[in-house]
Design a protein around this motif. Structure first.
Motif, short mmCIF file in Angstrom:
data_model
loop_
_atom_site.label_atom_id
_atom_site.label_comp_id
_atom_site.label_asym_id
_atom_site.label_seq_id
_atom_site.Cartn_x
_atom_site.Cartn_y
_atom_site.Cartn_z
N LYS A 124 7.56 20.08 18.04
CA LYS A 124 8.43 19.68 16.92
C LYS A 124 8.59 18.16 16.91
CE LYS A 124 10.85 23.97 16.21
NZ LYS A 124 11.81 24.90 16.76
N LEU A 125 8.80 17.59 18.09
CA LEU A 125 8.93 16.13 18.21
C LEU A 125 7.70 15.43 17.62
CD1 LEU A 125 10.39 13.60 19.52
CD2 LEU A 125 8.97 14.04 21.54
N CYS A 126 6.50 15.89 18.01
CA CYS A 126 5.26 15.25 17.55
C CYS A 126 5.06 15.43 16.05
CB CYS A 126 4.06 15.82 18.29
SG CYS A 126 4.01 15.36 20.03
N SER A 127 5.66 16.48 15.46
CA SER A 127 5.46 16.76 14.03
C SER A 127 6.44 16.01 13.14
CB SER A 127 5.62 18.25 13.77
OG SER A 127 4.82 18.99 14.65
N LEU A 128 7.25 15.16 13.75
CA LEU A 128 8.20 14.34 13.00
C LEU A 128 7.46 13.51 11.95
CD1 LEU A 128 11.29 13.58 13.37
CD2 LEU A 128 10.46 11.53 14.52
N GLU A 129 8.07 13.40 10.77
CA GLU A 129 7.44 12.64 9.68
C GLU A 129 8.31 11.47 9.25
OE1 GLU A 129 4.86 15.34 6.72
OE2 GLU A 129 7.01 15.38 6.39
N MET A 130 7.68 10.37 8.95
CA MET A 130 8.37 9.21 8.34
C MET A 130 7.33 8.45 7.55
SD MET A 130 10.83 7.38 11.17
CE MET A 130 11.93 8.30 12.25
N ASN A 131 7.77 7.56 6.67
CA ASN A 131 6.84 6.60 6.08
C ASN A 131 6.97 5.29 6.87
OD1 ASN A 131 9.02 5.09 4.97
ND2 ASN A 131 9.06 6.43 3.17
N GLY A 191 0.82 -1.22 0.00
CA GLY A 191 0.00 0.00 0.00
C GLY A 191 0.85 1.26 0.00
N ASP A 192 0.45 2.24 0.82
CA ASP A 192 1.11 3.56 0.84
C ASP A 192 2.31 3.56 1.78
OD1 ASP A 192 -0.98 4.78 -0.82
OD2 ASP A 192 -2.26 4.40 0.91
N PHE A 193 3.15 2.53 1.67
CA PHE A 193 4.23 2.38 2.65
C PHE A 193 5.37 3.37 2.43
CE2 PHE A 193 7.70 0.09 0.46
CZ PHE A 193 7.06 -0.25 -0.72
N GLN A 194 5.34 4.09 1.29
CA GLN A 194 6.43 5.05 1.08
C GLN A 194 5.95 6.50 1.20
OE1 GLN A 194 8.15 3.24 -2.41
NE2 GLN A 194 9.98 2.71 -1.23
N GLU A 195 4.73 6.66 1.71
CA GLU A 195 4.20 8.02 1.90
C GLU A 195 4.41 8.46 3.34
OE1 GLU A 195 0.02 10.25 1.14
OE2 GLU A 195 0.58 8.63 -0.21
#
Ligand code: GLN
Length: 305
Positions: free
Chosen positions: A191-198, A54-58
């Motif tokens: 800032k910590l909570c706004s961290l993004e990853m896929n 699925g959307d594993f790279q988003e």
């Protein structure tokens, strides 16, 4: 274990189900615009196999999942002294509850509820000269990915709307359990909570907790074996707030959820797994993510219990 086939079957089952009981988190305006139909799942084994559907790279917003990384940094640095400032008991309450915090004189039950993560951010500010840089460099290091960052729109959105977190930190400040300036601590926390990853990057990072505290791939030790066991124990008992029992009952792995719709979990010695699906149940945990992980441990017959 044929994880490729297993993930494909889980994906098909999740995609053919209707998740009518879930909602997007409306108290962080920026997270209200996410497409609710997204679903991604990644699993990486300690013998080097990497699966995704699925959307594993988003990328998505990690939210409370990132609390585990901030805790890991202070636990590595301060060892057991961390527990003079934050407990290890499940709260049995929502992640942003104020009631228990008042009754327990501003001492947070554990590092994975908001109050506990705020105290952890306070400790980071107290112990490092460049707290933000130290925290984010640390996360990039354990993720083995120098491009990891936070999303500034989500950060601004939380900063503008974070009334409960403000109430919580002022309550703790009144009890003396927050040492630094409250705005500084909140800023690091948002800032910590706004961290993004896929999900692929997230499972890669969580391999640390499956790999006895060593960064997977470099074998650099971050936590001792005992600290890793304890971090996983905290995730197991506190990672899903007042639904930690339900997650343990249905899935049987230590893990952590976030209101961005992500869940990360580990089977120590075997693999790390991450899911992303934005619709949340009433406790703030991803409905389809919990279901996907339940299917994973049920169909594979593997869990820590
Ligand atoms: N940033 C969110 C908050 O402070 C994190 C909550 C969560 O993911 N459970 O409320």
């Amino acid at each position: 274990m044929d994880f490729k086939n297993l993930l494909n079957r889980i994906y098909a089952e999740i995609k053919s189900s209707k998740w009518e009981d879930g909602n997007l988190p409306d108290y962080i305006p920026e997270l209200k615009h996410i497409n609710p139909d997204k679903f991604g799942m990644s699993l990486i084994t300690l013998d080097g196999k990497n699966y995704g559907v699925g959307d594993f790279q988003e990328k998505f917003s990690l939210q409370s999942i990132a609390k585990v990384f901030a805790f890991t940094l202070v636990y590595k640095d301060l060892g057991g002294k961390v527990f003079e400032r934050v407990g290890v008991e499940p709260s049995g309450n929502p992640f942003n509850s104020l009631i228990q915090l008042e009754q327990e004189r501003g001492f947070p039950r554990n590092p994975l509820i908001n109050a506990g993560a705020l105290v952890v951010c306070d400790m980071i500010i107290e112990n490092f000269d460049t707290p933000e840089k130290t925290l984010f460099d640390f996360i990039r290091k354990i993720a083995r990915n120098s491009s990891i960052d936070y999303n500034s729109s989500v950060y601004q959105s939380e900063k503008n709307a974070g009334h409960r977190n403000r109430a919580m930190i002022h309550l703790m400040k009144s009890f003396g359990t927050i040492k630094n300036d409250t705005d500084k601590v909140l800023d690091l926390y948002f800032k910590l909570c706004s961290l993004e990853m896929n999900t692929e990057e997230l499972s890669q990072t969580f391999l640390l907790y499956a790999n006895e505290g060593k960064i997977y791939g470099s074998d650099e030790r971050i936590l001792t074996k005992s600290q890793t066991k304890r971090t996983n124990a905290i995730m197991q008992t506190c990672g899903f707030y007042d639904e930690a029992g339900e997650f343990t009952f249905r899935v049987g792995l230590p893990g952590k959820s976030g209101v961005g719709g992500g869940i990360a979990a580990v089977h120590p010695g075997k693999y790390a797994v991450a899911t992303w699906s934005p619709l949340l149940n009433k406790k703030g945990n991803s409905v389809a993510g919990m279901k996907a992980l339940e299917l994973l441990t049920t169909k594979s017959g593997w869990s820590v219990f």
